[in-house]
Motif scaffolding. Structure first.
Motif, mmCIF file in Angstrom:
data_model
loop_
_atom_site.group_PDB
_atom_site.id
_atom_site.type_symbol
_atom_site.label_atom_id
_atom_site.label_comp_id
_atom_site.label_asym_id
_atom_site.label_seq_id
_atom_site.Cartn_x
_atom_site.Cartn_y
_atom_site.Cartn_z
ATOM 1 N N ASN A 41 0.920 -1.129 -0.031
ATOM 2 C CA ASN A 41 -0.122 -0.138 -0.044
ATOM 3 C C ASN A 41 0.972 1.286 0.063
ATOM 4 O O ASN A 41 0.709 2.143 0.813
ATOM 5 C CB ASN A 41 -0.842 0.008 1.104
ATOM 6 N N SER A 44 6.614 -1.503 9.852
ATOM 7 C CA SER A 44 5.426 -1.009 9.851
ATOM 8 C C SER A 44 5.451 0.452 9.753
ATOM 9 O O SER A 44 6.025 1.300 10.193
ATOM 10 C CB SER A 44 4.420 -1.573 10.766
ATOM 11 N N ASP A 45 4.212 1.044 9.006
ATOM 12 C CA ASP A 45 4.013 2.462 9.056
ATOM 13 C C ASP A 45 5.270 3.207 8.767
ATOM 14 O O ASP A 45 5.706 4.016 9.460
ATOM 15 C CB ASP A 45 3.386 2.924 10.423
ATOM 16 N N ASP A 83 2.329 1.212 4.056
ATOM 17 C CA ASP A 83 1.792 0.287 5.266
ATOM 18 C C ASP A 83 2.929 -0.442 5.942
ATOM 19 O O ASP A 83 3.189 -0.633 7.264
ATOM 20 C CB ASP A 83 0.535 -0.253 4.990
#
Length: 387
Positions: free
Chosen positions: A95, A130-131, A107
């Motif tokens: 993403n 992540s993130d 993401d």
């Protein structure tokens, strides 16, 4: 900790540190959603962000889009001043969005097929982040950032390193990290751990005392850290830094330091200048024994052919003589009492520095050169056993 010297001897050019540092630099945190990113544009931005300003180089073979996801093949990382490189067969960015001005977000990043080659060889089982925010080249240059990836959480697992000419690998079960409080693209709060660093005892030989002679087949270490820097005051609160040797003992450090730079200083001269300005507001170092001290005492006594109790008695009696070099009678007596008590009952030692006003690195070095006997009093140093 003397482990740094030992590990550099085990793995040339500090391959372990380089291997750990490079993948961890890929774990980042950020937000953003604008429009699906071009694969090559994202890959090139990622390469620039990984390279940062610290001398790391990175390349990739090709990048392709699949909906909002991107696959990068043949990602290769070469840390600065190191003959080892890390290569991942594939990287999946989930993403991905282009946030504008050369910045991207995702993401999650998933690295697969990790291998290490050079003076040491090895594998990396899994690496995820992540993130993720990938900063632009302009932002990295403007902030002189050592890398352009800010992370929220990440994990590396299943690391195995085989140094050249050694009988077996060094393994690391898992590395985890979380960051928050990002200010000027630099996380100010970090928590993490390294689980089960396993070093074969056969690596640690050559002296009168070896890991094997102390009864260890492998030396197994765990580490953890938890700290935060206040960007308004440049004060770093070390909630905990710990190194644990399983069936050995644990060293734990906590405290408050002032004048701490926002980012890591790479140039040696600048690092020394930063160290001289850094100050100690409070500092605590604690050692909790879990058989290592007793093993060392028993081994030393056996080599001298005397009972352990007699050996401890000799050491305790000699302590006041050894400590005369401190030239501070009150502190000498406190050290002799605490160390003597610990030798007789190895449980814990606690050293605390609680100066009335912060003490800078420059002041400490000045006192070491001119009046070392005053340093314990200036730092309000105390040492206790069995606390």
């Amino acid at each position: 900790m003397t482990l740094r010297t030992d590990l550099r001897r085990i793995v040339p050019n500090n391959a372990i540190a380089a291997m750990i540092a490079a993948p961890i630099a890929l774990m980042t945190a950020g937000i953003g959603s604008a429009f699906a990113a071009d694969a090559d544009a994202f890959a090139n931005a990622l390469i620039a962000a990984m390279s940062g300003t610290n001398g790391t180089t990175a390349t990739f073979d090709n990048a392709t889009n699949s909906g909002g996801d991107i696959r990068i093949e043949g990602l290769t990382i070469v840390p600065p001043n190191d003959d080892n490189k890390i290569r991942f067969s594939s990287l999946f960015a989930v993403n991905v969005d282009e946030n504008g001005n050369g910045e991207f977000s995702a993401d999650r990043l998933e690295f697969v097929g990790g291998t290490i080659s050079g003076e040491a060889s090895g594998t990396i089982g899994t690496l995820t982040a992540s993130d993720v925010t990938v900063l632009s080249a302009a932002t990295i240059a403007a902030g002189n950032l050592p890398q352009g990836l800010i992370y929220k959480s990440g994990e590396v697992a299943g690391i195995s390193i085989q140094p050249e000419g050694k009988p077996g690998p060094i393994t690391i079960a898992r590395i985890t990290m979380e960051t928050k409080s990002v200010v000027d693209n630099v996380p100010q709060d970090s928590t993490g751990s390294i689980a089960q660093i396993t070093i074969p005892a056969s690596y640690m030989t050559g002296g009168a005392v070896s890991a094997k002679s102390l009864g260890y087949e492998n030396v197994v270490l765990d580490a953890r850290w938890d700290g935060a820097r206040d960007p308004a005051t440049s004060v770093l609160t070390l909630r905990e830094i710990a190194l644990v040797m399983r069936d050995g003992g644990a060293i734990t450090i906590s405290g408050v330091l002032g004048n701490v730079p926002a980012t890591r200083v790479n140039e040696p001269q600048m690092a020394m200048a930063a160290l001289s300005q850094l100050n100690i507001q409070s500092l605590s170092l604690r050692y909790d024994d879990d058989s290592l001290a007793r093993r060392l005492i028993d081994s030393s006594a056996e080599r001298q052919g005397i009972p352990a109790e007699q050996y401890v008695g000799q050491l305790s009696a000699a302590l006041p003589f050894f400590l005369t070099a401190i030239r501070n009678p009150g502190f000498q007596a406190e050290v002799a009492e605490a160390v003597g008590s610990f030798l007789n009952d190895p449980t814990s030692l606690l050293i605390k520095l609680s100066p009335e006003t912060p003490v800078s690195g420059a002041e400490i070095m000045g006192l070491v050169g001119t009046a070392p006997q005053t340093l314990p009093d200036r730092l309000k140093a105390t040492i206790k056993a069995g606390q």
